[in-house]
Design a protein around this motif. Structure first.
Motif, PDB file in Angstrom:
ATOM      1  N   LEU A  31       0.720  -1.220  -0.098  1.00  0.00           N
ATOM      2  CA  LEU A  31      -0.212   0.056   0.200  1.00  0.00           C
ATOM      3  C   LEU A  31       0.891   1.033   0.071  1.00  0.00           C
ATOM      4  N   ALA A  32       1.871   1.382   0.730  1.00  0.00           N
ATOM      5  CA  ALA A  32       2.900   2.513   0.860  1.00  0.00           C
ATOM      6  C   ALA A  32       3.382   2.764  -0.681  1.00  0.00           C
ATOM      7  N   ALA A  33       3.890   1.826  -1.303  1.00  0.00           N
ATOM      8  CA  ALA A  33       4.504   1.612  -2.590  1.00  0.00           C
ATOM      9  C   ALA A  33       3.352   2.212  -3.534  1.00  0.00           C
ATOM     10  N   ILE A  34       2.073   1.944  -3.435  1.00  0.00           N
ATOM     11  CA  ILE A  34       1.109   2.400  -4.335  1.00  0.00           C
ATOM     12  C   ILE A  34       0.763   3.879  -4.038  1.00  0.00           C
ATOM     13  N   GLU A  35       0.825   4.129  -2.713  1.00  0.00           N
ATOM     14  CA  GLU A  35       0.891   5.651  -2.311  1.00  0.00           C
ATOM     15  C   GLU A  35       1.913   6.528  -2.957  1.00  0.00           C
ATOM     16  N   ASP A  36       3.190   5.864  -2.823  1.00  0.00           N
ATOM     17  CA  ASP A  36       4.353   6.614  -3.435  1.00  0.00           C
ATOM     18  C   ASP A  36       4.383   6.678  -4.761  1.00  0.00           C
ATOM     19  N   ARG A  37       3.848   5.718  -5.681  1.00  0.00           N
ATOM     20  CA  ARG A  37       3.754   5.956  -7.105  1.00  0.00           C
ATOM     21  C   ARG A  37       2.513   6.916  -7.356  1.00  0.00           C
ATOM     22  N   MET A  38       1.297   6.986  -6.744  1.00  0.00           N
ATOM     23  CA  MET A  38       0.515   7.976  -6.922  1.00  0.00           C
ATOM     24  C   MET A  38       0.885   9.443  -6.622  1.00  0.00           C
ATOM     25  N   ALA A  39       1.736   9.623  -5.701  1.00  0.00           N
ATOM     26  CA  ALA A  39       2.208  10.844  -5.278  1.00  0.00           C
ATOM     27  C   ALA A  39       3.279  11.425  -6.280  1.00  0.00           C
ATOM     28  N   GLY A 106       0.596  11.246 -20.418  1.00  0.00           N
ATOM     29  CA  GLY A 106       0.251   9.793 -20.870  1.00  0.00           C
ATOM     30  C   GLY A 106       0.895   8.867 -19.986  1.00  0.00           C
ATOM     31  N   GLN A 107       1.355   7.900 -20.544  1.00  0.00           N
ATOM     32  CA  GLN A 107       2.010   6.612 -19.848  1.00  0.00           C
ATOM     33  C   GLN A 107       3.046   6.974 -18.871  1.00  0.00           C
ATOM     34  N   GLN A 108       3.176   6.173 -17.899  1.00  0.00           N
ATOM     35  CA  GLN A 108       4.288   6.560 -17.089  1.00  0.00           C
ATOM     36  C   GLN A 108       4.838   5.254 -16.245  1.00  0.00           C
ATOM     37  N   THR A 109       6.126   5.103 -16.209  1.00  0.00           N
ATOM     38  CA  THR A 109       6.581   3.832 -15.396  1.00  0.00           C
ATOM     39  C   THR A 109       7.340   4.605 -14.216  1.00  0.00           C
ATOM     40  N   ILE A 110       7.290   3.923 -13.094  1.00  0.00           N
ATOM     41  CA  ILE A 110       7.945   4.370 -11.895  1.00  0.00           C
ATOM     42  C   ILE A 110       8.593   3.196 -11.295  1.00  0.00           C
ATOM     43  N   ASP A 111      10.058   3.509 -10.962  1.00  0.00           N
ATOM     44  CA  ASP A 111      10.854   2.240 -10.212  1.00  0.00           C
ATOM     45  C   ASP A 111      11.359   3.171  -8.866  1.00  0.00           C
ATOM     46  N   LEU A 112      10.524   2.155  -7.736  1.00  0.00           N
ATOM     47  CA  LEU A 112      10.658   2.835  -6.552  1.00  0.00           C
ATOM     48  C   LEU A 112      11.995   2.320  -6.054  1.00  0.00           C
ATOM     49  N   GLN A 113      12.649   3.028  -5.240  1.00  0.00           N
ATOM     50  CA  GLN A 113      14.117   2.532  -4.630  1.00  0.00           C
ATOM     51  C   GLN A 113      14.142   3.141  -3.363  1.00  0.00           C
ATOM     52  N   GLY A 114      13.163   2.818  -2.287  1.00  0.00           N
ATOM     53  CA  GLY A 114      13.207   3.360  -0.816  1.00  0.00           C
ATOM     54  C   GLY A 114      12.640   4.909  -1.010  1.00  0.00           C
ATOM     55  N   ASN A 115      13.339   5.753  -0.625  1.00  0.00           N
ATOM     56  CA  ASN A 115      12.923   7.059  -0.717  1.00  0.00           C
ATOM     57  C   ASN A 115      13.678   7.916  -1.884  1.00  0.00           C
ATOM     58  N   LYS A 116      14.054   7.041  -2.829  1.00  0.00           N
ATOM     59  CA  LYS A 116      14.209   7.738  -4.314  1.00  0.00           C
ATOM     60  C   LYS A 116      13.483   6.827  -5.201  1.00  0.00           C
ATOM     61  N   ALA A 117      13.418   7.347  -6.351  1.00  0.00           N
ATOM     62  CA  ALA A 117      12.475   6.775  -7.528  1.00  0.00           C
ATOM     63  C   ALA A 117      13.170   7.331  -9.025  1.00  0.00           C
ATOM     64  N   GLN A 118      13.151   6.449  -9.963  1.00  0.00           N
ATOM     65  CA  GLN A 118      13.304   6.851 -11.416  1.00  0.00           C
ATOM     66  C   GLN A 118      11.719   6.526 -11.990  1.00  0.00           C
ATOM     67  N   ALA A 119      11.503   7.918 -12.711  1.00  0.00           N
ATOM     68  CA  ALA A 119      10.270   7.684 -13.795  1.00  0.00           C
ATOM     69  C   ALA A 119      10.525   8.199 -15.186  1.00  0.00           C
ATOM     70  N   THR A 120       9.777   7.526 -15.805  1.00  0.00           N
ATOM     71  CA  THR A 120       9.753   8.181 -17.629  1.00  0.00           C
ATOM     72  C   THR A 120       8.215   8.190 -17.583  1.00  0.00           C
ATOM     73  N   SER A 121       7.856   9.247 -18.136  1.00  0.00           N
ATOM     74  CA  SER A 121       6.467   9.994 -18.302  1.00  0.00           C
ATOM     75  C   SER A 121       6.480  10.766 -19.792  1.00  0.00           C
TER      76      SER A 121
END
Length: 175
Positions: A31-39, A106-121
């Motif tokens: 759930l925390a990961a989903i919340e982070d992705r939404m944020a 449009g589409q977006q991918t998010i790679d969570l890594q703790g308190n860091k993340a990489q995203a392509t949008s």
């Protein structure tokens, strides 16, 4: 019969693919990961909304204090913009050329890594303004590669590469 077999194969493949992506995290962690992705998605969308309304003061607050933006057009990188003040000046100067600004994310991918993340949008940016006395619409097809950090419970853009992969320019007919 072929369609039934096709549907069955699709459902089986989808189920196996989903099962492969499942992990051993508990429900709170998932759930925390989903919340982070939404944020993170919210930050990307809010960046676009604030550009459309030209609220640059608010827009730059979506970046870390030392945030960096690199723009790439026709395979050429511009000099990096560093820090909120440079971002504010550059964004304001650029958007002042247009009376209408419209982003479509449009589409977006998010790679969570703790308190860091990489995203392509992916984003289509439509800009309308006067050029040489004519009303002109410029459409930019853009891919954002973002590095995010979570500071004080809030996701911020640390580094953004804005790759303007295609540009279309057309005169807008006057009614």
């Amino acid at each position: 019969m072929k369609s039934v077999i096709g549907v069955f194969t699709f459902v089986l493949f989808s189920t196996l693919t989903f099962a492969q992506k499942m992990d051993n995290r508990n429900i709170e962690q998932r759930l925390a990961a989903i919340e982070d992705r939404m944020a993170i998605k919210y930050v990307v969308d809010e960046f676009s909304n604030l550009a459309d309304t030209k609220e640059i003061d608010k827009q730059v607050l979506l970046f870390t204090a030392d945030g960096v933006v690199v723009s790439v057009s026709n395979g050429q990188s511009a000099a990096p913009l560093k820090g909120r003040e440079q971002l504010k000046q550059a964004f304001s100067g650029f958007l002042s050329n247009f009376h209408t600004v419209y982003h479509q994310n449009g589409q977006q991918t998010i790679d969570l890594q703790g308190n860091k993340a990489q995203a392509t949008s992916y984003c289509r940016v439509i800009l309308v303004g006067k050029q040489d006395g004519k009303e002109v619409k410029t459409t930019l097809y853009t891919i954002y590669k973002d590095s995010f950090v979570k500071e004080n419970g809030k996701w911020l853009i640390k580094h953004r590469t804005s790759n303007f992969v295609h540009r279309e320019v057309a005169e807008v007919p006057v009614n």
